[in-house]
Structures are given as C-alpha cells and as structure tokens.
Design a protein around this motif. Structure first.
Motif, PDB file in Angstrom:
ATOM      1  N   VAL A  32      35.995  56.280 -11.124  1.00 39.96           N
ATOM      2  CA  VAL A  32      36.454  57.675 -11.066  1.00 39.96           C
ATOM      3  C   VAL A  32      37.406  57.862  -9.880  1.00 39.96           C
ATOM      4  CG1 VAL A  32      35.739  60.070 -10.728  1.00 39.96           C
ATOM      5  CG2 VAL A  32      34.411  58.579 -12.233  1.00 39.96           C
ATOM      6  N   ARG A  33      37.048  57.300  -8.750  1.00 36.39           N
ATOM      7  CA  ARG A  33      37.920  57.432  -7.582  1.00 36.39           C
ATOM      8  C   ARG A  33      39.249  56.717  -7.796  1.00 36.39           C
ATOM      9  NH1 ARG A  33      32.759  57.302  -4.692  1.00 36.39           N
ATOM     10  NH2 ARG A  33      32.905  55.086  -4.200  1.00 36.39           N
ATOM     11  N   ARG A  34      39.223  55.567  -8.465  1.00 34.01           N
ATOM     12  CA  ARG A  34      40.495  54.895  -8.751  1.00 34.01           C
ATOM     13  C   ARG A  34      41.347  55.741  -9.703  1.00 34.01           C
ATOM     14  NH1 ARG A  34      37.150  50.491  -8.893  1.00 34.01           N
ATOM     15  NH2 ARG A  34      37.211  50.258 -11.147  1.00 34.01           N
ATOM     16  N   SER A  35      40.712  56.427 -10.644  1.00 43.01           N
ATOM     17  CA  SER A  35      41.499  57.253 -11.567  1.00 43.01           C
ATOM     18  C   SER A  35      42.144  58.428 -10.824  1.00 43.01           C
ATOM     19  CB  SER A  35      40.635  57.735 -12.743  1.00 43.01           C
ATOM     20  OG  SER A  35      39.818  58.816 -12.374  1.00 43.01           O
ATOM     21  N   ILE A  36      41.447  58.985  -9.834  1.00 40.53           N
ATOM     22  CA  ILE A  36      42.040  60.051  -9.016  1.00 40.53           C
ATOM     23  C   ILE A  36      43.260  59.513  -8.259  1.00 40.53           C
ATOM     24  CG2 ILE A  36      41.665  61.521  -6.990  1.00 40.53           C
ATOM     25  CD1 ILE A  36      38.687  61.734  -7.855  1.00 40.53           C
ATOM     26  N   LEU A  37      43.100  58.350  -7.666  1.00 44.55           N
ATOM     27  CA  LEU A  37      44.196  57.768  -6.876  1.00 44.55           C
ATOM     28  C   LEU A  37      45.395  57.429  -7.755  1.00 44.55           C
ATOM     29  CD1 LEU A  37      42.087  55.415  -4.560  1.00 44.55           C
ATOM     30  CD2 LEU A  37      43.113  57.619  -3.954  1.00 44.55           C
ATOM     31  N   GLY A  51      40.797  70.872  -9.055  1.00 39.66           N
ATOM     32  CA  GLY A  51      40.258  71.335 -10.326  1.00 39.66           C
ATOM     33  C   GLY A  51      41.037  70.891 -11.550  1.00 39.66           C
ATOM     34  N   THR A  52      42.219  70.295 -11.357  1.00 41.49           N
ATOM     35  CA  THR A  52      43.083  69.972 -12.493  1.00 41.49           C
ATOM     36  C   THR A  52      42.947  68.524 -12.971  1.00 41.49           C
ATOM     37  OG1 THR A  52      44.921  69.331 -11.066  1.00 41.49           O
ATOM     38  CG2 THR A  52      44.769  71.663 -11.699  1.00 41.49           C
ATOM     39  N   PHE A  53      42.124  67.751 -12.281  1.00 44.74           N
ATOM     40  CA  PHE A  53      41.938  66.361 -12.704  1.00 44.74           C
ATOM     41  C   PHE A  53      40.986  66.313 -13.894  1.00 44.74           C
ATOM     42  CE2 PHE A  53      43.532  65.963  -8.486  1.00 44.74           C
ATOM     43  CZ  PHE A  53      44.141  64.739  -8.399  1.00 44.74           C
ATOM     44  N   ASP A  54      41.296  65.452 -14.840  1.00 47.15           N
ATOM     45  CA  ASP A  54      40.432  65.297 -16.001  1.00 47.15           C
ATOM     46  C   ASP A  54      39.443  64.170 -15.704  1.00 47.15           C
ATOM     47  OD1 ASP A  54      39.353  65.508 -18.505  1.00 47.15           O
ATOM     48  OD2 ASP A  54      40.855  64.201 -19.436  1.00 47.15           O
ATOM     49  N   LEU A  55      38.279  64.538 -15.146  1.00 47.14           N
ATOM     50  CA  LEU A  55      37.306  63.535 -14.717  1.00 47.14           C
ATOM     51  C   LEU A  55      36.025  63.653 -15.536  1.00 47.14           C
ATOM     52  CD1 LEU A  55      37.701  64.002 -10.844  1.00 47.14           C
ATOM     53  CD2 LEU A  55      38.836  62.313 -12.318  1.00 47.14           C
ATOM     54  N   LYS A  59      31.445  69.015 -11.489  1.00 38.57           N
ATOM     55  CA  LYS A  59      32.262  69.470 -10.368  1.00 38.57           C
ATOM     56  C   LYS A  59      31.729  68.983  -9.007  1.00 38.57           C
ATOM     57  CE  LYS A  59      34.252  73.605  -8.276  1.00 38.57           C
ATOM     58  NZ  LYS A  59      34.094  75.046  -8.072  1.00 38.57           N
ATOM     59  N   ALA A  60      30.410  69.036  -8.834  1.00 37.52           N
ATOM     60  CA  ALA A  60      29.837  68.629  -7.544  1.00 37.52           C
ATOM     61  C   ALA A  60      30.075  67.145  -7.292  1.00 37.52           C
ATOM     62  CB  ALA A  60      28.342  68.944  -7.503  1.00 37.52           C
ATOM     63  N   THR A  61      29.960  66.355  -8.359  1.00 35.38           N
ATOM     64  CA  THR A  61      30.204  64.916  -8.229  1.00 35.38           C
ATOM     65  C   THR A  61      31.672  64.654  -7.925  1.00 35.38           C
ATOM     66  OG1 THR A  61      28.437  64.523  -9.812  1.00 35.38           O
ATOM     67  CG2 THR A  61      29.921  62.690  -9.385  1.00 35.38           C
ATOM     68  N   ALA A  62      32.545  65.406  -8.582  1.00 32.36           N
ATOM     69  CA  ALA A  62      33.976  65.259  -8.319  1.00 32.36           C
ATOM     70  C   ALA A  62      34.269  65.583  -6.851  1.00 32.36           C
ATOM     71  CB  ALA A  62      34.781  66.161  -9.248  1.00 32.36           C
ATOM     72  N   SER A  63      33.668  66.651  -6.341  1.00 33.37           N
ATOM     73  CA  SER A  63      33.876  67.025  -4.937  1.00 33.37           C
ATOM     74  C   SER A  63      33.440  65.900  -4.009  1.00 33.37           C
ATOM     75  CB  SER A  63      33.093  68.296  -4.595  1.00 33.37           C
ATOM     76  OG  SER A  63      33.604  69.389  -5.313  1.00 33.37           O
TER      77      SER A  63
END
Lengths: 109, 109
Positions: A32-37, A51-55, A59-63
């Motif tokens: 997930v972190r690699r997909s954000i990067l 909030g615009t990332f498709d993960l 939400k708490a995990t994304a944060s």
C-alpha cells in the motif's frame, strides 16, 4: 484557531539524511505504501490530497501509512484548508539512499 | 542414509526471478539478515558455514533468518558433512532486482 492549523501543528517530518536504513526499508516493505509513492511519483508535487488515493484500506489505516512514509523521510505533507497535500521527497531521499527508490517504486511489484 | 543427506533434501530454494518485490524487501528489512548478506558479500562463495556467523541471536532464530534469505532468492545453501555452506546469489538477484543490493547491503545501515 481554525481546525486545519491545529492539524498542521501535529505534522512532524523526518530529514531523510537522519533516517536509518532499517526505517526506510520497513517503510518501503509494504504494497500500500509503495502504491502511494508510485502515485506521487507520477503527479505534480502538492497536487495529491490524502483522501484522493484509491487505497484498499480504511481511512485510519491509510492515515497510518502516510505517517509511516513521513517518518521515513519519503513524503512531505502540508495542510491546505481541509485537504492534506503530499509530495514525494525524491531528491532528498535519493541523496540519502541512492538507488533505493529506483529499485523499488520505479518498477512493478 | 547419512544425516546430512536428510537435511539437504529439506533445502528449498526460490528462483530470484520468481520472488515478489514484497518478499525481497521484507527479507532485506532486517538488520541481522543484512549483516549475514554483507558477510557473504565479502567472502568467497561457499566458504561461510551457518554456524560461523557472529550473530546477536540464538541458533533457532539464526536458522529462521537463513531460511528467509533462501526463500527470497538471496542466498543459496548446500550441506557439506555437518556444515551448511552459503553463497550470496549476487548475479541472479541483481538481475531480478537491479540496484536493490547496491542500495541496501553495499552501504552501512
């Protein structure tokens, strides 16, 4: 005091030069972190809000993932109104860890 | 049947080309495993036996670390009498993950 200012005060950033290799690798060792990067790598700086990332996580995990990336010196964040904007710290991170992003996010999983 | 043959049969190796990036990164994201790889990188192939590494962990934990490295395509092992010898799979791993070892074990933590 506006809410966004209170949030902004809580944002702590790590200098990539001060980040241990272990922390950098642990941050990168998550899909997930690699997909954000990878997302940040292909967009202009400060154009992507959290909030615009498709993960595929809540939400708490994304944060949590964004906080891990910040602590590892991989991203920089700033609040703009209700949005938390991001940039990949490419030059600074590449300087501290030469070749590591190229070997991990510039390729597919 | 000699004991060493029975042990040798249990050794399964992963082809680095078949290893997901996640598995490679998870294997590298541990300081004990990086110390094993750095040790292998500076010694001739097949000259280092598992029992001869100076690791800050118990034997069972060390065995687990070697198994993780084998599963990630990072090392090759073979039994020779009572000794389990190791080699770093540098060319194969570098081919599958260009630049990753250079960015992680060719530098200090």
């Amino acid at each position: 005091m506006p809410v966004e200012s209170a949030r902004a005060r809580t944002l702590t950033h790590a200098d990539p030069d001060e980040v241990p290799l272990q922390v950098a690798l642990a941050a990168l060792a998550d899909p997930v972190r690699r997909s954000i990067l990878r997302d940040l790598a292909v967009h202009d700086e400060w154009t992507r809000a959290c909030g615009t990332f498709d993960l595929p996580v809540k939400k708490a995990t994304a944060s949590h993932h964004f906080a891990v990336l910040r602590s590892a010196g991989l991203i920089e964040q700033r609040d703009e109104g209700a949005r938390r904007l991001n940039r990949l710290r490419r030059p600074e991170f590449d300087s501290a860890f030469p070749g590591l992003l190229a070997a991990t996010i510039d390729r597919a999983d």
